[in-house]
Design an enzyme around this catalytic site. Structure first.
Site, PDB file in Angstrom:
ATOM      1  N   HIS A   1      -5.200  -3.628   5.595  1.00  0.00           N
ATOM      2  CA  HIS A   1      -4.997  -3.775   4.221  1.00  0.00           C
ATOM      3  C   HIS A   1      -6.114  -4.660   3.422  1.00  0.00           C
ATOM      4  CE1 HIS A   1      -2.694  -4.993   0.724  1.00  0.00           C
ATOM      5  NE2 HIS A   1      -3.079  -6.223   0.857  1.00  0.00           N
TER       6      HIS A   1
ATOM      7  N   ASP B   1       0.752  -1.303  -0.203  1.00  0.00           N
ATOM      8  CA  ASP B   1      -0.148  -0.138   0.012  1.00  0.00           C
ATOM      9  C   ASP B   1       0.882   1.231  -0.060  1.00  0.00           C
ATOM     10  OD1 ASP B   1      -2.291  -1.819   0.223  1.00  0.00           O
ATOM     11  OD2 ASP B   1      -1.827  -1.927   2.343  1.00  0.00           O
TER      12      ASP B   1
END
Ligand code: NAD
Ligand code: LMR
Length: 325
Positions: A177, A150
């Site tokens: 996530h 990310d």
């Protein structure tokens, strides 16, 4: 002098991640474990002329030998998404895989730093924690959910709309996530890029759902593997440096009880009673030394944190009840 095991080493992530770990000069031993294809993949990587030795381990009976003496264990074992699936749809298969591998970690290398890549990370990390607790070897400093992809995407996607932005600049990403649990903190770079409100919303959404872009483009052939191997290696190399005395700073999904005082900053933001959250951490040779606050956060980002709390709460509960049912 660092020994690293990769569990799921013959997979889409496992192979390139093992390759990158093989290139690290501070690694002395690379143990590659999988339930299929492992001897061939390990033989191939073993010919690369760095000093580390590479060993292949295949099947449950070899886990003990694979794990004994390891400093770092990285787990990308499990099934990836296909189009139309969420990461939570992987729980049914991957929860059991992570549970069993962590049981083997508990038995054979309970002091290792353990990095969980297998999805859904928001649940597989709590599963790992519960198994380690049941075995009386849980040390929250040593357990990490890897959310580095990310962070990698955040910098790259900002660069896509601001070509003058240096894509190697780190942007913190907190939360979890998956989808709207991923909270990029673009306010950290606002002075460099001056994004409009619309641009912030668009790039935030792209970071949150970047995984879907790859799943759709691969069209049934899996999810991110090469960018994940890069991101996973970036995280593992930080741990290797930390073991060798060079502290690292990384955002990762951790047990907030590891540093209650440091976690208070995130609780004030809205992470309230959550047990796990992705936060900025300082990492030393024995794992997390402290949870660090962010330099800044906007009101838009605070709203994103609030929206992340409910799905992460459910993800954690699913993991905990899976182990304790
Ligand atoms: P893959 O199918 O290509 O590889 C997975 C490997 O795991 C295979 O080689 C398989 O044999 C192995 N495996 C299955 N069961 C095992 C077991 N019990 N023990 C050891 N190995 C086992 O999948 P992939 O693309 O490498 O993805 C792996 C996982 O990583 C997926 O769950 C995926 O969703 C996740 N992932 C996470 C991130 C992240 O940011 N954390 C990013 C990308 C992918
Ligand atoms: C990603 O973010 O690319 C991974 O979590 C894999 C996925 O399922 O999207």
């Amino acid at each position: 002098m660092v020994r690293v095991a990769v569990l799921g080493a013959a997979g889409g992530i496992g192979q390139p991640l093992s390759l990158l770990i093989k290139l690290n000069k501070d690694v002395t031993a690379l143990h590659m474990y999988d339930i299929v294809r492992c001897p061939g993949v390990a033989a191939d990587i073993s010919h690369i002329n760095t000093n580390s030795t590479v060993s292949a381990f295949q099947g449950n009976d070899s886990l003990k030998d694979c794990l004994t003496g390891m400093d770092i264990v990285v787990i990308p074992a499990g099934v990836p998404r296909k189009p139309g699936m969420t990461r939570d749809d992987l729980f049914g298969v991957n929860a059991g895989i992570v549970r069993d591998l962590i049981q083997a970690v508990s038995d054979n290398c309970p002091k290792a730093l353990v990095c969980i890549i297998s999805n859904p990370v928001n649940s597989t990390v709590p599963i790992a924690a519960e198994i380690l607790k049941k075995n009386g070897v849980y040390d929250p400093k040593r357990l990490f959910g890897v959310s580095t992809l990310d962070i990698v995407r955040a910098s790259r996607f900002v660069r896509d709309i601001r070509p003058s932005f240096d894509a190697s600049t780190q942007i913190p990403v907190i939360g979890g996530h998956s989808g709207n649990t991923i909270v990029p903190i673009l306010s950290h770079i606002q002075n460099l890029v001056n994004l409009s409100e619309d641009e912030i919303k668009t790039v935030t959404h792209r970071i949150q759902f970047g995984g879907d872009e790859v799943v759709q483009a691969k069209n049934g052939e899996g999810s991110a593997t090469l960018s994940m191997a890069y991101a996973g290696y970036r995280f593992v190399s930080s741990l290797i440096s930390a073991i060798n005395g060079q502290p690292a700073t990384e955002c990762c999904y951790v047990d907030l009880s590891v540093d209650p005082a440091g976690a208070e900053y995130y609780r004030q933001l809205g992470a309230s009673d959550l047990a796990f959250f992705s936060v900025n951490t300082s990492i030393g040779p024995d794992g997390i030394t402290s949870i660090l606050p962010l330099a800044s956060i906007s009101s838009f980002e605070k709203e994103l944190v609030k929206a992340a709390v409910s799905p992460i709460t459910s993800n954690i509960a699913a993991g905990v009840s899976f182990v304790n049912k």
